[in-house]
Design a protein around this motif. Structure first.
Motif, PDB file in Angstrom:
ATOM      1  N   LEU A  47       0.839  -1.198   0.000  1.00  0.00           N
ATOM      2  CA  LEU A  47       0.000   0.000   0.000  1.00  0.00           C
ATOM      3  C   LEU A  47       0.876   1.251   0.000  1.00  0.00           C
ATOM      4  O   LEU A  47       1.784   1.394   0.817  1.00  0.00           O
ATOM      5  CB  LEU A  47      -0.910   0.012   1.229  1.00  0.00           C
ATOM      6  N   VAL A  48       0.587   2.138  -0.942  1.00  0.00           N
ATOM      7  CA  VAL A  48       1.351   3.374  -1.093  1.00  0.00           C
ATOM      8  C   VAL A  48       0.395   4.558  -0.962  1.00  0.00           C
ATOM      9  O   VAL A  48      -0.670   4.595  -1.593  1.00  0.00           O
ATOM     10  CB  VAL A  48       2.068   3.415  -2.452  1.00  0.00           C
ATOM     11  N   ALA A  49       0.760   5.515  -0.141  1.00  0.00           N
ATOM     12  CA  ALA A  49      -0.067   6.702   0.060  1.00  0.00           C
ATOM     13  C   ALA A  49       0.047   7.631  -1.143  1.00  0.00           C
ATOM     14  O   ALA A  49       1.114   7.735  -1.757  1.00  0.00           O
ATOM     15  CB  ALA A  49       0.359   7.435   1.320  1.00  0.00           C
ATOM     16  N   PRO A  50      -1.034   8.336  -1.502  1.00  0.00           N
ATOM     17  CA  PRO A  50      -0.933   9.320  -2.578  1.00  0.00           C
ATOM     18  C   PRO A  50      -0.022  10.466  -2.176  1.00  0.00           C
ATOM     19  O   PRO A  50       0.114  10.789  -0.981  1.00  0.00           O
ATOM     20  CB  PRO A  50      -2.382   9.785  -2.767  1.00  0.00           C
ATOM     21  N   PRO A  51       0.627  11.110  -3.144  1.00  0.00           N
ATOM     22  CA  PRO A  51       1.564  12.203  -2.827  1.00  0.00           C
ATOM     23  C   PRO A  51       0.959  13.313  -1.983  1.00  0.00           C
ATOM     24  O   PRO A  51       1.657  13.881  -1.127  1.00  0.00           O
ATOM     25  CB  PRO A  51       1.973  12.706  -4.210  1.00  0.00           C
ATOM     26  N   VAL A  52      -0.314  13.640  -2.178  1.00  0.00           N
ATOM     27  CA  VAL A  52      -0.932  14.707  -1.392  1.00  0.00           C
ATOM     28  C   VAL A  52      -1.025  14.314   0.078  1.00  0.00           C
ATOM     29  O   VAL A  52      -0.835  15.156   0.962  1.00  0.00           O
ATOM     30  CB  VAL A  52      -2.309  15.085  -1.963  1.00  0.00           C
ATOM     31  N   LYS A  53      -1.297  13.063   0.361  1.00  0.00           N
ATOM     32  CA  LYS A  53      -1.334  12.624   1.758  1.00  0.00           C
ATOM     33  C   LYS A  53       0.048  12.763   2.395  1.00  0.00           C
ATOM     34  O   LYS A  53       0.176  13.263   3.534  1.00  0.00           O
ATOM     35  CB  LYS A  53      -1.795  11.172   1.848  1.00  0.00           C
ATOM     36  N   GLU A  54       1.075  12.339   1.679  1.00  0.00           N
ATOM     37  CA  GLU A  54       2.432  12.451   2.206  1.00  0.00           C
ATOM     38  C   GLU A  54       2.796  13.914   2.451  1.00  0.00           C
ATOM     39  O   GLU A  54       3.421  14.253   3.462  1.00  0.00           O
ATOM     40  CB  GLU A  54       3.421  11.805   1.237  1.00  0.00           C
ATOM     41  N   ALA A  55       2.408  14.785   1.521  1.00  0.00           N
ATOM     42  CA  ALA A  55       2.700  16.210   1.693  1.00  0.00           C
ATOM     43  C   ALA A  55       1.946  16.790   2.877  1.00  0.00           C
ATOM     44  O   ALA A  55       2.503  17.576   3.658  1.00  0.00           O
ATOM     45  CB  ALA A  55       2.341  16.967   0.417  1.00  0.00           C
ATOM     46  N   ALA A  56       0.695  16.407   3.047  1.00  0.00           N
ATOM     47  CA  ALA A  56      -0.107  16.919   4.162  1.00  0.00           C
ATOM     48  C   ALA A  56       0.503  16.522   5.501  1.00  0.00           C
ATOM     49  O   ALA A  56       0.583  17.338   6.442  1.00  0.00           O
ATOM     50  CB  ALA A  56      -1.534  16.404   4.052  1.00  0.00           C
ATOM     51  N   LYS A  57       0.959  15.281   5.604  1.00  0.00           N
ATOM     52  CA  LYS A  57       1.598  14.831   6.846  1.00  0.00           C
ATOM     53  C   LYS A  57       2.885  15.611   7.109  1.00  0.00           C
ATOM     54  O   LYS A  57       3.161  16.031   8.227  1.00  0.00           O
ATOM     55  CB  LYS A  57       1.883  13.332   6.755  1.00  0.00           C
ATOM     56  N   ARG A  58       3.657  15.821   6.050  1.00  0.00           N
ATOM     57  CA  ARG A  58       4.908  16.576   6.189  1.00  0.00           C
ATOM     58  C   ARG A  58       4.642  18.017   6.616  1.00  0.00           C
ATOM     59  O   ARG A  58       5.436  18.608   7.361  1.00  0.00           O
ATOM     60  CB  ARG A  58       5.659  16.536   4.856  1.00  0.00           C
ATOM     61  N   LEU A  59       3.521  18.573   6.167  1.00  0.00           N
ATOM     62  CA  LEU A  59       3.175  19.962   6.482  1.00  0.00           C
ATOM     63  C   LEU A  59       2.458  20.103   7.824  1.00  0.00           C
ATOM     64  O   LEU A  59       2.100  21.208   8.228  1.00  0.00           O
ATOM     65  CB  LEU A  59       2.294  20.535   5.366  1.00  0.00           C
ATOM     66  N   GLY A  60       2.236  18.994   8.500  1.00  0.00           N
ATOM     67  CA  GLY A  60       1.618  19.029   9.819  1.00  0.00           C
ATOM     68  C   GLY A  60       0.112  19.185   9.806  1.00  0.00           C
ATOM     69  O   GLY A  60      -0.488  19.593  10.810  1.00  0.00           O
ATOM     70  N   ILE A  61      -0.525  18.849   8.683  1.00  0.00           N
ATOM     71  CA  ILE A  61      -1.993  18.919   8.601  1.00  0.00           C
ATOM     72  C   ILE A  61      -2.565  17.629   9.179  1.00  0.00           C
ATOM     73  O   ILE A  61      -2.277  16.535   8.680  1.00  0.00           O
ATOM     74  CB  ILE A  61      -2.449  19.122   7.139  1.00  0.00           C
TER      75      ILE A  61
END
Length: 322
Positions: A47-61
């Motif tokens: 299972l691979v997360a979509p890029p937007v999910k990874e970015a949101a986690k990195r941005l603290g959302i």
């Protein structure tokens, strides 16, 4: 100054710069991100997360929702429970229910990678190159319950070089999309936005890329084939058959000889510069290839250990006809 509240909906890499720009702004607060579910990929189906999910986690959302289908989902009720000024979509992958569109106090806004009304749909990046367009751009529009049909808010144009690949166009427009989005939001805040209805007489569509779009038809002109190759590089990649095996074709250049020297698909010459192939009109120089079961390589590298017979042809798959 109170920040305006935003729900951001997007999925692929293309959407990430828009999310990053919003998160970095001192005028807007991303209170929630909605994206597609994690998907299995690779031979191990991990299972691979979509890029937007990874970015949101990195941005603290913290609020990240991933409904399979938004309509009638529990996630839909969560969205509706929050006061929000803007709902913004960038390549999200689903049409939003009308009540979600109506839920945005100021506007529901979509960022689309074409100059609407041209190239509505899911593959505008590929299609503008395949069609040989000389310009494209970003459109922000006020969303309606129809695919890419809302009123135009802002547009930014870029010119298209004759050798630009879809990967390069993706990077240019994803960065431009973030800038166009912020200028659209600021125009709303200043009360200077003036939505313009789309001219329905100029609508065209950018349908999803299918296997049939990837296969080269050597009866087309050299320019048309070149546009297809660059319009599918680096994904999903154009191909042709050679001795019954799939060869991926990565880079090319039209050679505009007018005299027909062979049948379409026939190999006319090979040297360190590439493979010269006869097309329906003109010839095409293939400079980067990926033969079956091999890595991508230059033709020069391939010819160091292999040979191609002049007069043999690239073929097409046998298609069954009723």
């Amino acid at each position: 100054m109170t920040k305006k509240r935003v729900i951001f909906m997007g999925t692929p890499d293309f959407a990430v710069p828009c999310l990053e720009a919003l998160a970095a702004s001192d005028r807007f607060e991303v209170i929630m991100v909605v994206t597609q579910p994690d998907r299995p990929k690779g031979r191990g189906l991990v299972l691979v997360a979509p890029p937007v999910k990874e970015a949101a986690k990195r941005l603290g959302i913290e609020r990240i929702l991933q409904p399979e289908k938004l309509r009638r989902s529990p996630e839909l009720e969560q969205i509706m429970s929050f006061d929000v000024d803007y709902i913004i979509t960038v390549a999200y992958g689903q049409l939003l229910p009308q009540k979600v569109l109506d839920h945005a106090k100021v506007a529901p806004i979509n960022v689309h990678a074409s100059l609407l009304p041209a190239y509505r749909g899911s593959a505008p990046l590929h299609r503008v190159l395949i069609q040989g367009e000389i310009e494209t751009g970003i459109t922000t529009m006020r969303m309606v319950r129809a695919m890419d049909a809302g009123d135009i808010l802002l547009q930014d144009k870029i010119s298209i070089d004759a050798n630009l690949t879809v990967g390069e166009l993706h990077d240019k427009l994803s960065a431009l999309g973030a800038d166009t989005l912020l200028r659209t939001l600021l125009a709303y805040e200043m009360g200077s936005i003036h939505p313009i209805p789309q001219d329905t007489s100029k609508v065209s569509y950018a349908d999803a890329i299918l296997d049939a779009d990837q296969e080269i038809d050597w009866h087309q002109s050299a320019v048309e084939i070149h546009n297809r190759i660059r319009g599918l590089n680096p994904w999903p990649v154009a191909y042709s058959l050679y001795h019954g095996q799939i060869w991926k074709l990565w880079k090319s250049q039209p050679l505009m000889q007018t005299k027909t020297q062979g049948v379409p698909g026939e190999i006319l010459q090979t040297n360190s510069s590439g493979i010269t192939v006869q097309c329906g009109s003109g010839c095409l120089l293939l400079s980067e290839i990926q033969p079956a079961n091999k890595k991508k390589m230059s033709v020069e590298a391939y010819l160091r250990g292999n040979s191609l017979t002049i007069g043999t042809t690239f073929e097409r798959k046998v298609r069954c006809t009723e």
